[in-house]
Design an enzyme around this catalytic site. Structure first.
Site, short mmCIF file in Angstrom:
data_model
loop_
_atom_site.label_atom_id
_atom_site.label_comp_id
_atom_site.label_asym_id
_atom_site.label_seq_id
_atom_site.Cartn_x
_atom_site.Cartn_y
_atom_site.Cartn_z
N LYS A 113 49.14 8.48 47.15
CA LYS A 113 48.44 8.49 48.45
C LYS A 113 49.41 8.80 49.18
CE LYS A 113 48.04 4.86 52.09
NZ LYS A 113 48.32 3.81 52.20
N SER A 193 43.41 1.26 53.76
CA SER A 193 44.37 2.34 53.64
C SER A 193 43.78 3.60 52.57
CB SER A 193 45.17 3.32 54.79
OG SER A 193 46.25 2.52 54.01
N SER A 217 46.00 -3.19 52.01
CA SER A 217 45.40 -1.07 51.82
C SER A 217 45.06 -0.70 50.68
CB SER A 217 46.39 -0.15 53.02
OG SER A 217 45.88 -0.02 54.49
#
Ligand SMILES: *[C@@H]1O[C@H](CO)[C@@H](O)[C@H](O)[C@H]1NC(C)=O
Ligand SMILES: *[C@@H]1O[C@H](CO)[C@@H](O)[C@H](O)[C@H]1NC(C)=O
Ligand SMILES: *[C@@H]1O[C@H](CO)[C@@H](O)[C@H](O)[C@H]1NC(C)=O
Length: 516
Positions: A113, A193, A217
């Site tokens: 990420k 996310s 997330s």
């Protein structure tokens, strides 16, 4: 942050593109009869061992898939220009039987990420142009461990910008640098996310991935993209070098196609980091002999699993998870029972109404924590266009087109207005502790549960505010897309959760790759 939002129209508008991909057919890329698609870490290691595959072939496969799929899926922001060189080095080490070649993830590509720092040619930007060109002091703690385990850092994945802590307005999985991430099953909402991480492994653009979670997330995008996500106990994995929201809730964990792959990554990243003091105490949770020993085919036998029917009735709060039809879940409960689990059914969860229908204080606490921890992160950068949350807010204002200012920045403005952990924040934190004690802790201890079993990511907020671990595993597909089943436990219960999740996965084998 990853609470659900409704699907956008874009899923409908992109159907022609989707069909174009389907009809173009899948090129069969394989190395001497070995299929890379859907291969697990174990498959890859065996293929290496029997000279059926090289790390270079593996990286070339993924680069080609990124090239082919990413223009539609937007799961990846950057690829590492050094990935092929790292692959060649791994191949060389394997040929010469260098000691490093025995490391757990040797020669296997992983994507991270974009809020996870790497001290290499890759940028670390949390999806924002405000951090483009910033130079980090060092690899994030988890990245240092991945390199030690021999992994190849293949690239950075897209995300909800600033891990969805800029604004409550943008669609999930949007960031200025990453564009709009798409669910490879529906081309709709991939949730966030850590969306790009889930998209990338789901669509076979990488072998493995890392995400981060403050609230949902990892669990939500894993559920929506039919992959396995582990949100570890807070502190089990280092948060140092990860663009933060809250040191109290942030956790870094794997998103992979199988439980065993996720466990291989967890094994590599868990442990003490001198740059994150929470890892010292949490290291007591790491079992002797590591986590792989808990990949037991009979892992469900004798496990006490709690069922709170109210959570199945709350599915409508998580649009898209209601897809997780109750019927499917009732079948799964039967499977769990048949595999030897003891279902403790019809339990009540303390203060559930407060948790789901009132503003119970999480956002008050997070706002102040975000400002404090983000400012500390930005201060530590060697070079950076922005040095504080205030600078980021200014940057967004000054770059309205680049940063799509129409998506707003209400969460950042609220956070900026805070002034440390004051009276309101302290009261909120007390409330979170009370809800945790009266809710999850009481339920688990009173009923001597090994895990709470819930549909989708509905209990993410409960695990979030208490710092508890959760593992989500593919549980089915509906017309609205994939959905998962979540096993949540008390702090340090990863060994039991792994046994349960693996037992369920092996009994059901639900994951199917996306249809193109
Ligand atoms: C990082 O960002 C710079 C622009 O500031 C760009 O030139 C470079 O290619 C990026 N790195 C990668 C690996 O994409
Ligand atoms: C960790 O704790 C020690 C001792 O309390 C302190 O000196 C140090 O600054 C802390 N390190 C971090 C990264 O917080
Ligand atoms: C929360 O739960 C506790 C213990 O179960 C109970 O005493 C209290 O009344 C509940 N509070 C609210 C607001 O529901």
């Amino acid at each position: 942050m990853g609470t659900n939002k409704t699907l956008s129209l874009s899923s409908i508008l992109l159907i022609p593109v989707f069909l174009a991909i389907v009809s173009s057919g899948l090129p069969t890329i394989s190395g001497k009869g070995f299929s890379i698609r859907e291969a697990t870490v174990r498959d890859l290691q065996l293929a290496f061992k029997h000279n059926k595959l090289t790390s270079r072939q593996l990286v070339e496969f993924y680069l080609e898939e990124i090239h082919r799929l990413n223009p539609v899926l937007h799961g990846v922001i950057e690829v590492n220009p050094d990935a092929l060189a790292q692959a060649d080095q791994a191949d060389q080490e394997r040929r010469t039987k260098a000691p490093r070649s025995l490391a757990g993830l040797h020669g296997i590509p992983i994507v991270l990420k974009d809020n996870i720092a790497t001290k290499d040619k890759l940028n670390t930007t949390s999806g924002s142009f405000a951090l483009l060109g910033s130079v980090v002091p060092r690899d994030a703690g988890v990245v240092a461990r991945l390199r030690k385990a021999g992994a190849i850092i293949l690239g950075k994945t897209s995300l909800s910008e600033w891990s969805y802590y800029r604004s409550t307005s943008p669609p999930y999985s949007w960031s200025a640098r990453g564009d709009q991430g798409k669910n490879p099953y529906t081309l709709g909402n991939p949730c966030g996310s850590s969306s790009g991480s889930a998209i990338s492994v789901a669509a076979n653009m990488a072998a493995l991935s890392l995400g981060s979670e403050t609230d949902a997330s990892i669990l939500c995008p894993s559920s929506k993209n039919s992959v396995v996500g582990i949100k570890p106990t807070v502190g089990l994995t280092s948060r140092a070098g990860v663009v933060p929201i809250s040191p109290r809730q942030d956790s870094i964990g794997p998103i992979c196609r199988t439980v065993s792959d996720a466990v291989s990554v967890l094994e590599a990243i868990a442990g003490i980091d001198i740059h994150d003091n929470a890892t010292i105490e949490a290291s007591n949770y790491i079992p002797k002999g590591g986590y792989a020993q808990f990949l037991r085919i009979d892992g469900l036998r004798g496990k006490r699993l709690g069922i709170v029917r109210d959570f199945y009735n709350l599915l409508h709060l998580s649009p898209g998870s209601e897809i997780a039809s109750k019927k499917t879940f009732l079948q799964h409960l039967n499977t769990l029972r048949q595999r030897g689990a003891i279902l403790v059914d019809n339990l009540k969860f303390g203060n559930i109404t407060e948790l789901y229908f009132t503003d119970f204080g999480e956002h008050v606490a997070l706002g102040a924590e975000f400002k404090l921890s983000l400012n500390a992160y930005l201060k530590e950068l060697i070079v950076s266009p922005v040095r504080s949350l205030e600078d980021v807010i200014e940057f967004n204002k000054n770059n309205p087109v680049l940063e799509k200012i129409e998506y707003g920045q209400d969460l950042m403005l609220q956070a900026q207005a805070t002034n440390g952990i004051g009276k309101a924040e302290k009261a909120a934190l007390v409330n979170l502790e009370r809800l945790t004690k009266n809710g999850f802790v009481k339920l688990m201890t009173k009923n001597k549960l090994d895990a709470l079993v819930t549909p989708g990511d509905i209990t993410a907020r409960i695990l979030a505010i208490g710092g508890f671990p959760g593992i989500i595993v593919p549980a089915g597909y509906s017309k609205d897309g994939p959905f998962g089943i979540c096993f949540g436990g008390l702090k340090g219960s990863e060994p039991k959760l792994i046994e349960i999740a693996y037992g369920f996965e092996q009994a059901t084998k639900i994951r199917k790759p996306p249809p193109f």
